[in-house]
Design an enzyme around this catalytic site. Sequence first.
Site, PDB file in Angstrom:
ATOM      1  N   LEU A 119      37.538  46.814  86.729  1.00 40.82           N
ATOM      2  CA  LEU A 119      37.384  46.446  85.323  1.00 40.82           C
ATOM      3  C   LEU A 119      38.711  46.806  84.693  1.00 40.82           C
ATOM      4  CD1 LEU A 119      35.222  45.324  83.369  1.00 40.82           C
ATOM      5  CD2 LEU A 119      34.621  47.677  82.817  1.00 40.82           C
ATOM      6  N   ASP A 120      39.458  45.809  84.202  1.00 38.07           N
ATOM      7  CA  ASP A 120      40.856  46.068  83.836  1.00 38.07           C
ATOM      8  C   ASP A 120      40.972  47.003  82.644  1.00 38.07           C
ATOM      9  OD1 ASP A 120      41.280  44.554  81.315  1.00 38.07           O
ATOM     10  OD2 ASP A 120      40.809  42.819  82.549  1.00 38.07           O
ATOM     11  N   ILE A 121      42.182  47.487  82.442  1.00 35.13           N
ATOM     12  CA  ILE A 121      42.431  48.552  81.478  1.00 35.13           C
ATOM     13  C   ILE A 121      42.040  48.169  80.051  1.00 35.13           C
ATOM     14  CG2 ILE A 121      44.842  47.886  81.035  1.00 35.13           C
ATOM     15  CD1 ILE A 121      45.489  50.913  81.098  1.00 35.13           C
ATOM     16  N   ASP A 122      42.107  46.873  79.712  1.00 34.30           N
ATOM     17  CA  ASP A 122      41.796  46.421  78.359  1.00 34.30           C
ATOM     18  C   ASP A 122      40.324  46.050  78.184  1.00 34.30           C
ATOM     19  OD1 ASP A 122      44.526  46.580  77.572  1.00 34.30           O
ATOM     20  OD2 ASP A 122      44.899  44.710  78.635  1.00 34.30           O
ATOM     21  N   SER A 123      39.519  46.228  79.222  1.00 35.84           N
ATOM     22  CA  SER A 123      38.111  45.838  79.176  1.00 35.84           C
ATOM     23  C   SER A 123      37.215  47.071  79.144  1.00 35.84           C
ATOM     24  CB  SER A 123      37.755  44.973  80.393  1.00 35.84           C
ATOM     25  OG  SER A 123      38.554  43.810  80.419  1.00 35.84           O
TER      26      SER A 123
END
Length: 243
Positions: A119-123
Amino acid sequence: MEPLRLSKRMAELGLCSRREADDYIARGWVKVDGVVVSELGSKVLPSQRIELMRQATARQAARVTILLNKPVGYVSGQAEKGYKPAASLVTQETHFNGDRSNIAFDPAHLRELAPAGRLDIDSVGLLVLTQDGRVAKRLIGEHSTIEKEYLVRVQGRLSEQGLRLLNHGLSLDGEALQPARVWWQNQDQLRFILQEGKKRQIRRMCELVGLRVVGLKRVRIGRVMLGDLPQGQWRYLREDEQF
């Protein structure tokens, strides 16, 4: 029939991960057709019966799976570029007081705890961290078909053709994407259901049809829902829950 490495066959059968299989074999905790096999690299035929001994099943039973509501600014895996790993949020203080698993927190639950998916850093939203190779294989194994569901806030105009392409017809990294289910949740938010997880897939899909993602939240993995788990807190996967 060609013989296979015992560890690979154990992973194929869903008994454990290959790494766990090698550990169990080395410890003498695996039987093949009723005989203990303790030599790494041993091979078996697909027709042979493989059994985990009591010590291995007891170790598996003690392993936990954790559900975390990841905030923005944390990476799923190892720390990078000054950002902390999501696993650093798993402390006694951030344990959700609505956890109904009846599992008491133990610092040993933090050992070998690894993300089963990214789950990417901005999510934000549901991230699975597990000590159990069986869970990791089910969620991120080569043949996994587990659904992941997301709420995605977007900016831009989306045509009917663009919506059709989000559902099926786009390619990333030179490969056609699997069919997805995408529809409008409200006037500025889409709901995505995917069965694959390429890096930053939803953001890149949206870019291809002229949209910019301004917020992304994962709300479900398989049959496990994020529910009322507060952001930055975590709970244990219950025995009655399955992905």
